[in-house]
Scaffold this active site. Structure first.
Site, PDB file in Angstrom:
ATOM      1  N   SER A   1     -21.346  41.656  -4.617  1.00  0.00           N
ATOM      2  CA  SER A   1     -22.719  41.593  -4.113  1.00  0.00           C
ATOM      3  C   SER A   1     -22.794  40.756  -2.846  1.00  0.00           C
ATOM      4  O   SER A   1     -22.007  39.819  -2.656  1.00  0.00           O
ATOM      5  CB  SER A   1     -23.627  40.967  -5.177  1.00  0.00           C
TER       6      SER A   1
ATOM      7  N   TYR B   1     -25.996  34.545 -10.754  1.00  0.00           N
ATOM      8  CA  TYR B   1     -25.606  35.941 -10.475  1.00  0.00           C
ATOM      9  C   TYR B   1     -24.520  35.977  -9.408  1.00  0.00           C
ATOM     10  O   TYR B   1     -23.482  36.637  -9.571  1.00  0.00           O
ATOM     11  CB  TYR B   1     -26.836  36.741 -10.018  1.00  0.00           C
TER      12      TYR B   1
END
Length: 341
Positions: free
Chosen positions: A136, A161
């Site tokens: 990501s 995350y």
């Protein structure tokens, strides 16, 4: 520039197959005649009806096999690999969302760390040609240097995350080094499009508008320091993945990480105006969002901006869909799917 084309005789295992990117990638592979084994736990992080709607489109394909299961179940994963013997594995199953990770850290460790470890172990014992996995843009944290390059320092994550995604890159590198498993990580930048994730801003804004509610913009109304995002249309992401899956790294340690972004960041306010225009066109009347401005949320970053030079140099691909085109397609899908009048 020479690179290998998709091999339709191989078996492709896609995790997160009912998810946004997993669905589109599977559909593209199936349309070309590939055999696709899809895994998904159909969790309720967002509307499961949307996940079932995606699966409904995939189910008629003869070479599609769907398995409902969780990648954090190691025994199940080992059995699937043994039974179906996938040549290419694309891991898109993950607990997504930056803000959600602040309130629900456990599910991120379970899916993004333990689940990914299980996939690496399954690849280790069932020699696969290539493992491609979703990282990501969040790994860049609040880096000030733009555009973000794959060689940038990424050791200051601002959300759990991001920590899990950076961990995936480190784990994959170690397995590539130890067991010579070719692995490629994809740092994805704000993916959007039809049948997308309802937790993403553009989707939420649209839902809020049709519910007669104001949209929240997390920049304190400070237009001098507007949020920038590298919005990337889903078809561009899928095309990039399709090229990369057939071209594993050839380095001594066969692990590489690529940005897949639009290389063209947009101010959030411009993105919102473009979405208003797209929805206006889709429903035939003017759409103007009612807006309320709030402080930045913990874990959010002010800007994302991908350098796509490495991707272009390696496989000759660069995303090209404009936000005008992409948001128009989303708006038309939304109006039809939700039967907006």
């Amino acid at each position: 520039m020479s690179y290998k084309r998709l091999d339709i005789n191989k078996t492709y295992l896609i995790t997160g197959v009912a998810g946004f990117i997993g669905f589109y990638l599977s559909q593209k592979l199936l349309e070309q005649g590939c055999r696709v084994i899809g895994i998904d736990n159909i969790n309720d992080y967002y509307d499961v009806n949307l996940k079932y709607a995606r699966l409904k489109i995939l189910k008629p394909f003869e070479k599609f096999i769907f398995i409902k299961g969780d990648i954090s179940d190691k025994a199940m994963m080992m059995n699937i690999f043994e039974e179906y013997k996938p040549n290419i594995v694309v891991n898109l199953a993950a607990q997504a969302g930056v803000r959600y990770s602040i309130e629900n850290p456990d599910v991120y460790i379970q899916s993004n760390i333990i689940g990914f470890f299980n996939i690496l172990e399954a690849c280790r014992y069932n020699s696969v040609d290539h493992l491609v996995y979703a990282s990501s843009s969040s790994v860049y944290g609040s880096n000030k240097k733009v555009p973000f390059e794959e060689s940038d320092f990424v050791d200051h994550p601002v959300s759990l995350y991001a920590v899990t995604k950076k961990s995936n890159e480190l784990m994959a590198h170690a397995y590539s080094h130890l067991y010579k498993i070719p692995t490629t990580g994809l740092r994805l930048f704000t993916v959007y499009g039809p049948m997308g994730r309802p937790d993403m801003a553009y989707f939420r804004f649209t839902q809020k508008y049709f519910a007669g509610e104001p949209i929240s913009i997390f920049n304190n109304g400070n237009f001098e320091h507007d949020l920038y995002r590298d919005f990337t249309y889903v078809d561009d992401i899928v095309e990039g993945i399709e090229i990369l899956i057939s071209n594993p790294p050839l380095e001594i340690v066969p692990h590489k990480v690529f940005n897949i972004g639009n290389n063209s960041p947009e101010k959030l306010m411009i993105f919102i105006e473009t979405l208003e225009k797209a929805l206006s066109k889709a429903i035939g009347r003017e759409v103007i969002f009612s807006k309320k401005f709030e402080p930045m949320k913990p874990g959010d970053v002010p800007a994302t901006y991908a350098s796509t030079d490495l991707l272009q140099e390696t496989v000759g691909f660069k995303p090209s869909t404009t936000i005008e085109e992409g948001l128009q397609r989303f708006a038309e899908w939304y109006v039809e799917y939700y039967e907006v009048k």
